[in-house]
Each structure stands twice: as structure tokens, then as C-alpha cells.
Write an enzyme that holds these catalytic residues in place. Structure first.
Site: not given
Length: 741
Positions: A259, A369, A417, A426, A429, A446
Site C-alpha cells: 500500500t 519502535h 519497524e 503508515e 500516510e 530508537d
């Protein structure tokens, strides 16, 4: 009767207004901080937060987070989603709200029924040697059912077999070197080592030259900084055991593969698998250096170049095939059996929000993440342990009613991640417009502690000043009385035309969840960690990276005993977060972009100027655009400085802050790099050309160098130059007074 109706409406409105005021009065806690439109950073609150960030709590967070493997979409990963929701809704230390956002994404896993394997086989197909399929169970944590076997995520299934060649780091130049040596690559299996180029690029480069399959290993010389094997390995030291294997995603892009540019909701359009690009083209499998030694030390053929040698204790040769006096017959081949499977899985982001008191529509994002390849104590749980402690301290102040930030703070725990920055992509987006319009900055933590020597910050130039301000006020862990800033400058520094010698701020690539924020959304971003003393090691990464040996005990005994470096990262990141969320004037310095832009311009003039002139391309417009930017940035700095000396109108401050916030967006051009998915930032896109200048210009010149004038390649050089000029002119326009066009 209209006047009666009007009177009735007026009285009704008055009653409702009065009721609202009464309800609002009783809804506000009596100990809530007063709200002022000119609310500014409270240094007492900042000091309180710094004092309450507790190393022992970070340690306990890490123990819990890394207790079990938590591969993306696994039951343990979902259990950690619930843990975060529980922490962020706690009555005593929670945030204003917390919510999980679920996506349906394409992930890649090894088959449980058909394990991946690497074997040396004889001419009759008999197995002469088999590489380990799992890591040695040294601490009881490497052999559980939830430990995913080593594999190359998204590598296609297949069982290629052929003569073995050694291809160093698997770069295009490495394969060309093999061809120069007269080595036939068609149908071979290439043994490569991590480093140099990305994981997926090794398979892409190999396939271009007819290689049938790829093996990847971690050479101990690349992580132990020496040409000999370590005398002791984990659990007796921090060095990687011989059976350790680095897992990883070999997907070329970031985000859900099916996607692109759409959030991966069940209803979203999905590409047909046949049309998905970015997966490795040939079967690929990682192995440990214990097995790599057996393969590499039995190769025949020319001696590998000196730069290709490593720490396995033998001379590295190129192949193809094994030497007749070794452990295998000369006609033996290597068979790579890969049975990975693609699956749609649900993966969640967890978002926790502290609502801003004055500017709730301006967001400061702090993220990391959650998923790991195995236990993931360093990667990523060291960062999540810090995130949980910082959100606890701020949540406690919030619940007590003693503090609320000026702007909204959004804490994020990203999912999947490790498979290609999927959760964060995502999210960007799904909320593209909202985030672009409202986000002040993105702060990523991280891996919070690679090692415990010094702070390391990567970021875009405008965040430099706020990071420096924070680092100067915090004591460095360890002996002595240096600030984190002064200690940082001992290890990483550069000369600035404006400031003199200052700590070096690294640039952002695409190695963690900041990537979609800077490259796709154009949001000022940074990544904060503690790291090595580079004068003592050139190690590519900490030794147990992405292996089953990255455990709590590994961190507790070898990486950061006492967790003082974790605490230092928490304090630095927390101070930066509060300065961005609470300061009346945003602490972003747009003039700090001038150093970077000047260096890019000078590199273009020195390295490309003559070449461009030969093709009638002038850098004059770029010089003019640069001057316009510097003039506008200096004028804005002066206007802000003047305003800070008086009693500024909050609306006027908001206008200036928006100019500071939106500068980064002006460097976006979604059509600049059509071949690069999600990369729109004309200053920080990937650079393949050798000149350290604007990436689009560098890459275009590299491709055009050996073509004739008037070619499409030189037209692309002109286009890329125009894109940069337009971006700089747009940036200058954004920084000028808002009433000016």
C-alpha cells in the site's frame, strides 16, 4: 413575533453560556496550572523532570520489555501494546489519552515446516556440511519456541545451488572487481559480509551479475575492530558468539509493501504481488561467522584484496569453488534453501497524548519502535525503556496538576519497524496533511545506548541549537564534572564559521522511524543516543545486533552497567522535548541551515563547476538563491531577537514560530526523485554521486558524466539544479515577513 423568538434565543444562549462556565469551573482541577497565552518554558519544571528521571526504573522497564522475544505481530508484541496502553492510562502517571492504531501489513517469515538451510553438497547431492539453523543456546534464551530462526525477511523462496564465490560487502564495485579478476559469476552462490551497502542491495547487485543466491555473515573484524577473533564472547564478554546471526529486512523501501502512499487499512487498495518492487530478486540467507569461516577458509582462487580480508583467521580467497586440499572436494557446491512466506498480519502503533494548554494544535512528537527480531534489549527496547520513564515523569506532573505543556506532546510506539519502518510510515500516510500542518518536530530515540562513551545526535540543522542548549545543562555520566555537551565535543566536533568548534550533528539517513517524518513530510527531526569512542573502535554496530544474544543481561553487564547512559539519554531527550513543547519562541534556528547549504554549494563549485561549465550549465542561479536564503534567515533571526526583548504579542510570536516550523517543508519536492519512494527532501535524499553536495545534482552529474551534451542525462542535471534553486528560493520566501510575496 420574530423579536420574541430572538429574545428567547438570546436568553437560551445566555443560560447555556453560564452553564458552560459553571461546568468548566468545576471541571478544572483546583491545582491546575494557570494558562497564559505567553506561557514559556518553566526552568523549575525542567529541573524537576531532570531530577525525577530514574535509572533504576529505566532498568526495570528494560527487564520487562526484553523478557520475551517480541517479533512484530507476535502475541508478545501485542501484549506490549496493552502494557503501553495501561501505562499511558494510569490514574497516577498516565497521559490525557492513549490509543492503538491497527494496520494490516505484509510481513515475511521463515517457514516452520521447512526451515531454511545452507549446505555444502557433493557431486552426487550428498550433504558434506550443514550450517547451523539456529544460534547456540548459551543462556537459555536462544532456544525458545518464540525465537525466530535467522532469515532474510522478504527474500524469495528458492533452492539455488552453485560454486561459492566471496564478494566482500556485495556492492556493485565488489562484483565488478570479481569480473575484473576473471571470475565467472553466472550461477554462483555469493558469500558477502554485512556493511558497505544495505542488506537488500547485496542481493540486487548479485542478481545483476548472474549470481543465483546470496549468503551474508557478520565478520568479527567489522564489529570487534580487529583482525583476530575475540578471546571471549557473550555471556563472558560483549563480543558476538560464533553462532550469532544478524537478522534483518531486505526490503528496499519503507512502509507496507502493498500500500505505498496509502495507510494499510483492510479497505485500502493493494498492489498485486507480481507488481510489488523492492524485494530481493534471488534467495538470500544470513549465517554466523562460525559457518562462514568453514566456507571462506576452504575457498580456492585468487587472494582477495587486502581491504576484503577479515578476522576469521585465514587468507580470504575469491573462489569460485573449494580448494582440492581442503575439507571439501573441488567439485562441491553450496546449496541455499529458502522457504520464506509472505503473510498479511495486524500490527499496531500506540499513541499517547498530552494536550497542549495554549497551542494544542501544535504537536511535538517523540517516538520509538516496539518490535524486535528476538529479545531486542538494545534494539529497540533500550529506547522504549527511556520513553516509558520520560512519559511516567511527565504524566505524574500532569496528573498532579502542576504542569501542562504549551504545545501538545505525542508519544508514539511504532509497530513493525524492523520490516521496513512500517508503523511510522503508515502513520504518516494516514495523517499526512494533519501532521504536515501541525507538527513542530519529531524526536526519535530508537537504540538509546549503543555504548557508554558519548552522546551522538543526528538531525536536521534547525534542531542543533535546542540540542546544544539541553546538552550544556546536563552532567555527563562517569567520572569528572563535564557536561554532556563538553564530553560530546571531545569525541565528535567540527568547525563552524559562526560558532567555532562545536559538537558534530550527524545527518539523517533512513535507518529508523525518523525517515518518513523528514523525507516524506519535511518535519524537522532528530535521533538521540549514546555511543562509542570512535578513536578506539570503527565497529559497524554493537556486536549482538539483531541476534538472539541481545538480551537484558547483555545490556546490564556489558553495555551500560548502572544505566547511567540510559539516564543521560532520558535527560537529554526530555530536556529537548520540554524546550520544544513549552518555549514561547520555538527554539529552532533556521540560520543553522546556512553552514550545510554553504558546504553543499562549495562542493558543487569545486567538484562539479568545470564539468557543468563544459555543458553550458551555470551555478549562478544557485549562488543567487543561496544569498537570498541567508539574507532572509538573518533578517528573521533579527526580527525574533528584537521581539524577544519586549512584551511580544502572542499572535506575532505564533506567526514567527510557524515560519520556523514550516521551513523544512519548503525543501520538499515530490517529483524530484520519481525513482525513490517516499523521498521528497531535496537536501537529504539518498546520494549515490561522490560529490558531497545536493543529492539530486550529485546523482544526476554522476550519471551524465560520460554522456554527450544534449543527452537526456544532462537535461536531468539541469532539472535537478532548477529543483534546488526553486527550493532555496521557496525557503527564503517562507522566512520573509508573511505579508511579503
Amino acid at each position: 413575533m420574530q423579536w420574541v423568538k430572538g429574545l428567547g434565543l438570546g436568553l437560551g444562549a445566555a443560560v447555556l453560556l453560564a452553564l458552560g462556565i459553571i461546568l468548566g469551573h468545576f471541571a478544572i482541577p483546583k491545582n491546575a496550572p494557570s494558562v497564559s497565552a505567553s506561557q514559556d518554558l518553566d526552568l523549575e519544571i525542567l529541573e524537576t523532570v531532570m531530577g525525577q528521571l530514574d535509572a533504576s526504573r529505566i532498568r526495570e522497564n528494560l527487564r520487562e520489555l526484553s523478557r520475551e522475544p517480541h517479533l512484530a505481530s507476535s502475541p508478545r508484541d501485542e501484549a506490549l501494546v496493552q502494557l503501553l496502553l495501561q501505562r499511558w492510562t494510569d490514574p497516577a502517571s498516565g497521559l490525557d489519552s492513549a490509543k492503538a492504531f491497527e494496520y494490516e501489513v505484509l510481513l515475511s517469515f521463515p517457514s516452520q515446516e521447512q526451515p531454511n538451510s545452507v549446505d555444502v553438497v557433493g557431486s552426487a547431492g550428498d550433504v558434506l556440511y550443514s550450517c547451523r539453523r539456529s544460534e547456540e543456546n548459551l543462556t537459555g534464551e536462544q532456544g525458545g519456541p518464540d525465537v525466530v530462526p535467522p532469515y532474510a525477511a522478504y527474500a524469495p523462496a528458492g533452492t539455488p545451488q552453485g560454486l561459492l564465490v566471496y564478494a566482500n560487502q556485495g556492492s556493485e564495485e565488489d562484483f565488478k572487481e570479481l569480473q575484473t579478476q576473471g571470475i565467472q559469476l553466472e550461477g554462483t552462490i555469493a558469500l558477502t559480509r554485512y556493511g558497505g551497502v544495505g542488506r537488500g542491495a547485496k542481493a540486487v547487485n548479485a542478481a545483476k551479475h548472474g549470481v543465483a543466491g546470496v549468503l551474508v555473515y557478520t565478520d568479527p573484524g567489522d564489529i570487534n575492530d580487529g583482525l583476530s577473533l575475540p578471546s571471549e564472547t557473550f555471556p563472558n564478554s560483549w563480543h558476538l558468539p560464533p553462532s550469532g546471526v544478524e537478522r534483518g529486512s531486505y526490503y528496499e523501501y519503507f512502509g507496507d509493501p502493498l500500500t505505498p502512499y496509502l495507510p494499510a487499512h483492510p479497505s485500502s487498495f493493494r498492489l498485486d504481488l507480481a507488481n510489488v518492487s523492492g524485494f530481493p530478486p534471488i534467495p538470500t540467507q544470513p549465517i554466523g561467522f562460525q559457518d562462514a569461516k568453514v566456507l571462506l577458509c576452504n575457498l580456492e582462487g585468487p587472494l582477495a584484496p587486502a581491504a576484503w580480508q577479515g578476522a576469521l583467521g585465514c587468507d580470504y580467497r575469491l573462489g569460485p569453488g573449494f580448494r582440492p586440499d581442503g575439507d571439501f572436494s573441488a567439485d562441491s557446491q553450496v546449496k541455499v534453501s529458502v522457504h520464506n512466506r509472505l503473510q498479511l498480519r495486524n500490527s499496531s502503533n500506540v499513541l499517547g497524548v498530552i494536550r497542549g494548554a495554549v497551542e494544542p494544535d501544535r504537536y511535538v512528537l517523540y517516538g520509538n519502535h516496539r518490535d524486535s527480531w528476538v529479545h531486542g534489549a538494545v534494539d529497540p527496547s533500550s529506547g522504549t525503556a527511556v520513553l516509558l520513564e520520560l512519559s511516567r515523569v511527565l504524566g505524574t506532573l500532569l496528573k498532579k496538576g502542576t504542569w501542562r505543556p504549551r504545545r501538545s506532546i505525542v508519544f508514539a510506539s511504532w509497530g513493525a519497524e524492523e520490516f521496513g519502518l512500517i508503523g511510522s510510515t503508515e502513520f504518516t500516510e494516514q495523517f499526512f496533511s494533519k501532521l504536515q500542518e501541525r507538527t513542530v518536530a519529531y524526536l526519535n530515540v530508537d537504540i538509546s545506548v549503543f555504548a557508554n562513551a558519548t552522546l551522538r545526535v543526528q538531525g536536521t540543522p534547525p534542531v542543533q541549537s535546542v540540542v546544544f542548549s539541553a546538552a550544556k545543562e546536563i552532567r555527563s555520566p562517569g567520572p569528572g564534572d563535564l557536561s554532556i555537551y563538553d564530553n560530546w565535543m571531545r569525541y565528535f566536533n567540527r568547525s563552524s564559521l559562526v560558532y567555532g568548534v562545536v559538537p558534530s550533528l550527524g545527518s539523517l539517513g533512513a535507518g529508523s522511524d525518523y525517515a518518513p517524518f523528514i523525507h516524506f513530510l519535511g518535519i524537522s527531526s532528530m535521533d538521540i543516543a549514546y555511543t562509542y569512542d570512535r578513536s578506539k573502535t570503527s565497529a559497524r554496530i554493537y556486536p549482538t545486533y539483531h541476534t538472539a544474544f541481545d538480551t537484558f543481561d547483555y545490556v546490564d553487564k556489558f553495555v551500560d552497567p548502572g544505566f547511567s547512559s540510559h539516564q543521560a539519554v532520558a535527560r537529554t531527550a526530555g530536556s529537548v522535548l520540554l524546550r520544544l513543547s513549552d518555549s514561547f519562541f520555538l527554539p529552532l534556528n533556521v540560520s543553522d541551515y546556512s553552514d550545510t547549504l554553504r558546504s553543499f554549494l562549495q562542493a558543487a563549485q569545486q567538484d562539479l563547476g568545470d564539468l557543468l561549465e563544459q555543458h553550458s550549465i551555470s551555478l549562478g542561479p544557485l549562488v543567487t538563491a543561496m544569498e537570498k536564503f541567508e539574507e532572509a534567515a538573518a533578517a528573521l533571526d533579527q526580527d525574533i531577537s528584537t521581539l524577544q526583548k519586549g512584551s511580544p504579542d502572542p499572535l506575532q510570536v505564533r506567526i514567527f514560530n510557524d515560519q520556523l516550523m514550516l521551513l523544512e517543508r519548503t525543501f520538499l519536492n515530490p517529483r524530484a526523485f520519481p525513482e525513490e519512494r517516499h523521498y521528497s527532501h531535496v537536501l537529504w535524499a539518498p546520494r549515490t554521486g561522490s560529490t558531497a553536495t545536493f543529492p539530486g545534482l550529485a546523482n544526476a552529474c554522476s550519471r551524465a558524466r560520460d554522456t554527450s551534451s544534449g543527452s537526456e542525462a544532462w537535461a536531468e542535471v539541469q532539472r535537478q539544479l532548477s529543483i534546488v534553486v526553486a527550493a532555496l528560493e521557496g525557503a527564503a520566501a517562507t522566512l520573509r515577513p508573511v505579508a511579503d510575496l
